[in-house]
Design an enzyme around this catalytic site. Structure first.
Site, PDB file in Angstrom:
ATOM      1  N   SER A 189      45.299  46.733  44.558  1.00 27.23           N
ATOM      2  CA  SER A 189      44.776  47.450  43.408  1.00 27.23           C
ATOM      3  C   SER A 189      45.882  47.721  42.376  1.00 27.23           C
ATOM      4  O   SER A 189      46.488  46.789  41.870  1.00 27.23           O
ATOM      5  CB  SER A 189      44.106  48.737  43.895  1.00 27.23           C
ATOM      6  OG  SER A 189      43.314  49.289  42.890  1.00 27.23           O
TER       7      SER A 189
ATOM      8  N   ASP B 140      34.450  42.339  44.651  1.00 23.79           N
ATOM      9  CA  ASP B 140      35.047  43.535  44.040  1.00 23.79           C
ATOM     10  C   ASP B 140      34.866  43.464  42.529  1.00 23.79           C
ATOM     11  O   ASP B 140      34.981  42.391  41.944  1.00 23.79           O
ATOM     12  CB  ASP B 140      36.545  43.570  44.370  1.00 23.79           C
ATOM     13  CG  ASP B 140      37.267  44.735  43.710  1.00 23.79           C
ATOM     14  OD1 ASP B 140      36.626  45.779  43.473  1.00 23.79           O
ATOM     15  OD2 ASP B 140      38.480  44.602  43.440  1.00 23.79           O
TER      16      ASP B 140
ATOM     17  N   HIS C  17      37.020  45.335  47.384  1.00 22.18           N
ATOM     18  CA  HIS C  17      38.358  45.745  46.960  1.00 22.18           C
ATOM     19  C   HIS C  17      39.298  45.931  48.149  1.00 22.18           C
ATOM     20  O   HIS C  17      40.470  45.605  48.077  1.00 22.18           O
ATOM     21  CB  HIS C  17      38.203  47.070  46.201  1.00 22.18           C
ATOM     22  CG  HIS C  17      39.375  47.458  45.370  1.00 22.18           C
ATOM     23  ND1 HIS C  17      39.818  46.696  44.320  1.00 22.18           N
ATOM     24  CD2 HIS C  17      40.188  48.548  45.418  1.00 22.18           C
ATOM     25  CE1 HIS C  17      40.855  47.309  43.745  1.00 22.18           C
ATOM     26  NE2 HIS C  17      41.093  48.422  44.397  1.00 22.18           N
TER      27      HIS C  17
END
Length: 417
Positions: free
Chosen positions: A113, A338, A394
């Site tokens: 991320s 994601d 994610h």
């Protein structure tokens, strides 16, 4: 820190950072690829058959200060990209000073991320230090470029059935010219209005931004809710930070009086109760030698996120510097459902580095119950690979633990994907 389950002396040292900015790497430890996974009751731990420390020594670092159990004596938690990169480097050096037995091991820097910014900027420091045996970096569903992330997400949303033909036609009419679209910071008012509709659908209608096909934990949310005497606010993520509507909402959030104890920031549609209950239990704090001065553990720090200064808008220079050294291997991997950091954006980003293609894009396989399955797709360039993990969001190891472990193992051991 968890040592490798077999031969720690010769196994590589892997640093792991979760993103945010302002979220705790204990999430990676307890919910993604640590040796024990926290169960929904917040009490039980379950052995993880696909733990990354089966083949590596893994260091989970809570960063920057103010995140998780980490704190600073002066209580000043405003920071920025460059300061964090340097502090992470100093923290890594300090770890190796205290545990010199790992200082000669192969070193890999990995993260997820906003780790897409943390890891390459940290690698810039680490590669300049000849005492560190840096071998490579891996970034999962990473933020590599705000502009590419924004532009690709609109295509992702349309082709995953979220926008409908009319809105898509309008977005193309108002935001694109000569076949190039700018959904990122377009000054055309009609484009901005249509983008507000698009953002509403993708980020605010109750879809799980971290996994399009997973339910939204806690149900379709409002933008804020109360839980006991906490105001729960959602991290605004890293998308469309240039859009006027998002910008003004951010400014208002920054002005919120932070009754320090009373605002909690949870990532949308994710339930962080279990790790929070577990890590804040007095027995666990005691066993982990957490200082009494350390704050109550939260998955993300509202204060750190709120005052964080984003200095880099893209990571091209950092990647090109690593690639220019021709001795590091890089893996950019993405769960392909994601929407926070979508696969298409990272694929465009890796393509934009213009490296020589070694192996054309192809499916990669992993073995489950004696059968081969497609894990996703991979495209290999000189010293860098882009890889998708099919059906993962994610948090790739949470959604596809065996596929993720297989990918990690091949990366660490320098085997073909």
């Amino acid at each position: 820190f968890v040592e490798a389950q077999s031969s720690p002396q010769s196994s590589p040292l892997v640093l792991w950072l979760n993103g945010g900015p302002g979220c705790s790497s204990m999430e990676g430890f307890l919910k993604e690829h640590g040796p024990f996974l926290i169960q929904p009751d917040g009490v039980t731990l379950k052995y993880n058959d696909y733990a990354w420390n089966k083949i590596a020594n893994v260091l989970y670092l809570e960063s920057p200060a103010g995140v998780g159990f980490s704190y600073s004596e002066d209580k000043k938690y405003a920071t920025n990209d460059t300061e964090v990169a340097h502090n992470n480097y100093l923290a890594l050096k300090e770890f190796l000073r205290l545990f010199p037995e790992y200082s000669k091991n192969d070193l890999f820097l990995t993260g997820e991320s906003y780790g897409g910014v943390y890891i390459p900027t940290l690698a810039e420091w680490v590669m300049q230090d000849p005492s560190l045996n840096l071998k490579g970096i891996a970034v999962g569903n990473g933020l590599s470029s705000y502009e590419i992330n924004d532009n690709s997400l609109v295509y992702f949303a349309y082709y995953h059935g979220l926008l409908g033909t009319e809105l898509w036609r309008d977005l193309q009419a108002f935001c694109c010219s000569q076949g190039t679209c700018n959904f990122h910071d377009n000054s055309n008012l009609n484009c901005t209005l249509k983008m507000e509709e698009m953002i509403q659908i993708v980020e605010e209608s109750g879809l799980n931004i971290y996994n399009l096909y997973a339910p939204c934990d806690g149900g379709v949310p409002g933008s804020m809710r109360y839980e006991g005497d906490y105001l729960i606010t959602h991290d605004l993520g890293n998308s469309f930070i240039r859009m006027p509507m998002r910008f003004s909402w951010r400014q208002n959030l920054f002005r919120m009086p932070v009754a320090r104890k009373k605002v909690r920031m949870d990532p949308p549609c994710t339930n962080s109760t279990a790790p929070r209950v577990y890590l804040n239990s007095p027995e666990v704090r005691k066993a982990l030698h957490i200082s009494p001065d350390a704050p109550e553990w939260q998955v993300c720090s509202f204060e750190v996120n709120r005052s964080y200064k984003r200095l880099y808008m893209q990571m091209n220079d950092q990647y090109l510097k690593l690639l220019g050294a021709t001795k590091y291997r890089i893996l950019v991997y993405n769960g392909d459902v994601d929407m926070a950091c979508n696969f298409l954006g990272d694929e465009w980003f890796v393509d934009s580095l213009c490296q020589k293609v070694q192996v054309a894009r192809r499916p990669w396989l992993y073995s489950e119950g004696g059968e081969n399955q497609i894990g996703g797709f991979v495209k290999e360039f000189t010293n860098i690979a882009f890889l998708t993990v099919k059906g993962a969001g994610h948090m790739v190891p949470t959604d596809r633990p065996l596929a993720a472990f297989t990918m990690f193992s091949r990366f660490i051991k320098n085997e073909p994907y």
